[in-house]
Design a protein around this motif. Structure first.
Motif, PDB file in Angstrom:
ATOM      1  N   GLY A  99       0.840  -1.199   0.000  1.00  9.96           N
ATOM      2  CA  GLY A  99       0.000   0.000   0.000  1.00  9.96           C
ATOM      3  C   GLY A  99       0.867   1.237   0.000  1.00  9.96           C
ATOM      4  N   LEU A 100       0.290   2.332   0.379  1.00  8.04           N
ATOM      5  CA  LEU A 100       1.037   3.588   0.452  1.00  8.04           C
ATOM      6  C   LEU A 100       2.193   3.471   1.449  1.00  8.04           C
ATOM      7  CD1 LEU A 100       1.556   6.559   0.068  1.00  8.04           C
ATOM      8  CD2 LEU A 100      -0.556   7.054   1.277  1.00  8.04           C
ATOM      9  N   ASP A 101       2.020   2.617   2.469  1.00 14.07           N
ATOM     10  CA  ASP A 101       3.084   2.374   3.444  1.00 14.07           C
ATOM     11  C   ASP A 101       4.379   1.972   2.748  1.00 14.07           C
ATOM     12  OD1 ASP A 101       0.557   2.007   4.477  1.00 14.07           O
ATOM     13  OD2 ASP A 101       1.210   0.619   6.015  1.00 14.07           O
ATOM     14  N   PHE A 102       4.210   1.169   1.691  1.00 18.77           N
ATOM     15  CA  PHE A 102       5.350   0.628   0.960  1.00 18.77           C
ATOM     16  C   PHE A 102       6.178   1.766   0.364  1.00 18.77           C
ATOM     17  CE2 PHE A 102       6.550  -1.578  -3.231  1.00 18.77           C
ATOM     18  CZ  PHE A 102       7.633  -2.233  -2.686  1.00 18.77           C
ATOM     19  N   ALA A 103       5.481   2.781  -0.186  1.00 17.84           N
ATOM     20  CA  ALA A 103       6.181   3.926  -0.779  1.00 17.84           C
ATOM     21  C   ALA A 103       6.921   4.716   0.292  1.00 17.84           C
ATOM     22  CB  ALA A 103       5.181   4.820  -1.509  1.00 17.84           C
TER      23      ALA A 103
END
Ligand code: AMP
Ligand code: MG
Length: 362
Positions: free
Chosen positions: A342-346
């Motif tokens: 998810g955005l966490d990954f970025a």
């Protein structure tokens, strides 16, 4: 020295004239501020590489106006070769380009008008349509796309305000258009579309994998997990880095396993001021108790843990930490929750490149 100017009609005209003459302009987009130049003019493009001190193997992204943000128009303009894509890949590109304007970059077969310098010699070209009214107003005044990498010196923290651009590249730019703070705050998601419409995520961004999979109705591969798949040049070296030594902790400060805790204490004992990047305001209020005997400034990325807020504020918070005059910066895991892609990954991707892991430090 360049000037920060409001995006009035006369200033947009002046910026367009400066670009036509081969100059550089500071450009607001929804992701980060870019240093823009005419993308098909090799002299102008070489000025970007020089201003940023960017390695020549790191290709640039072409920014196009909304009217040109589809496969047929890109092909007509000689930017992309649509017939080098099979029908399934063309269908996937059409689906993905529905997200334009937005923080999505597509890597496609390079068209005949794009100089090798812009793509660092690759036979593919990266294209994006920025979702910012100032960027669009400028692009519509021009008859060429703009190359616009982040307006920072290579390896440094990306700019998310016009003042950041002035600080980074003030000497090199004609004008910096003031478009306010960036709404997304992280660079675009970069995606490669290959044979049979296979989609590979080359750089994570705020448009996450699940959204891409819904859009394309198929799997999205992660390039780093598979060395045989295409990779994005220029992403391997250190990036987004503050000038102060910056260590990433594998857990929150108080939860470190004993050997790492000892290592951190030893490292902290040589510092008099320490800056700490925390995920929430509550984390930031707890951290100073963890490091007694040192002056600690803890800055939170979010109030209560909203990843979009964290993305928007990441680079400005790294700049604020770097400006503390601290001897050492630490990052607690941001965000601590794990949503694999998810955005966490970025966010984790940017922090991993910005900081050295505590356990890797010599
Ligand atoms: P930025 O520096 O944010 O403008 O982003 C440029 C990045 O986009 C590069 O560092 C690459 O990672 C990626 N990129 C640009 N062109 C290509 C390409 N032709 N193939 C793969 N990745 C690319
Ligand atoms: Mg950059």
């Amino acid at each position: 020295m360049s000037r920060v100017v409001p995006p009035t009609e006369p200033n947009l005209d002046a910026a367009a004239a400066h670009l036509r003459a081969g100059g550089l302009v500071g450009l607001p987009t929804e992701t980060v501020y870019g240093v823009a130049a005419h993308a098909l003019d090799t002299q102008a493009v070489s000025r970007i590489y020089a201003a940023k001190d960017r390695p020549s193997f790191n290709p640039l992204i072409l920014h196009v106006p909304v009217e040109q943000a589809n496969l047929a128009a890109l092909d007509r303009a000689g930017l992309v070769r649509a017939n080098a894509l099979d029908p399934e890949a063309q269908r996937v590109v059409e689906r993905l380009s529905e997200r334009w304007p937005g923080p999505l970059t597509l890597v496609l077969p390079k068209g005949p008008r794009v100089p090798d310098l812009t793509t660092a010699g690759l036979d593919t070209v990266a294209i994006r349509c920025p979702d910012h009214p100032v960027a669009q107003a400028l692009l519509r005044r021009l008859d060429q796309p703009l190359a616009a990498p982040s307006a920072n010196r290579s390896g440094r923290i990306s700019p998310t305000s016009p003042q950041d651009v002035l600080e980074e590249l003030g000497d090199a730019l004609g004008l910096i258009l003031d478009g306010g703070p960036c709404a997304e705050g992280l660079e675009s998601t970069v995606v490669h579309v290959g044979p049979a419409g296979s989609v590979t995520l080359l750089r994570p961004g705020t448009l996450d994998r699940a959204t891409l999979e819904r859009l394309t109705d198929g799997p999205v591969h992660i390039s780093e997990a598979d060395p045989a798949r295409p990779r994005s040049p220029g992403l391997d070296h250190r990036h987004y880095a503050p000038q102060t030594p910056f260590l990433a902790l594998p857990t929150r400060c108080g939860d470190l396993p004993e050997p790492l805790w000892r290592r951190l204490r030893e490292r902290a004992s040589r510092a008099s001021v320490i800056g700490v990047l925390c995920w929430t305001a509550e984390d930031a209020s707890r951290v100073p108790r963890c490091l007694p005997g040192v002056e600690v400034h803890a800055l939170a990325l979010t109030h209560h843990g909203d990843p979009h807020e964290g993305a928007r504020r990441l680079f400005s918070t790294l700049r604020a930490l770097d400006a503390l005059g601290a001897d050492l910066l630490l990052a607690e895991p941001c965000p601590p929750a794990v949503d694999p892609h998810g955005l966490d990954f970025a966010l984790r991707d940017r922090l991993r490149r910005a900081a050295t892991a505590l356990h890797d430090e010599p």
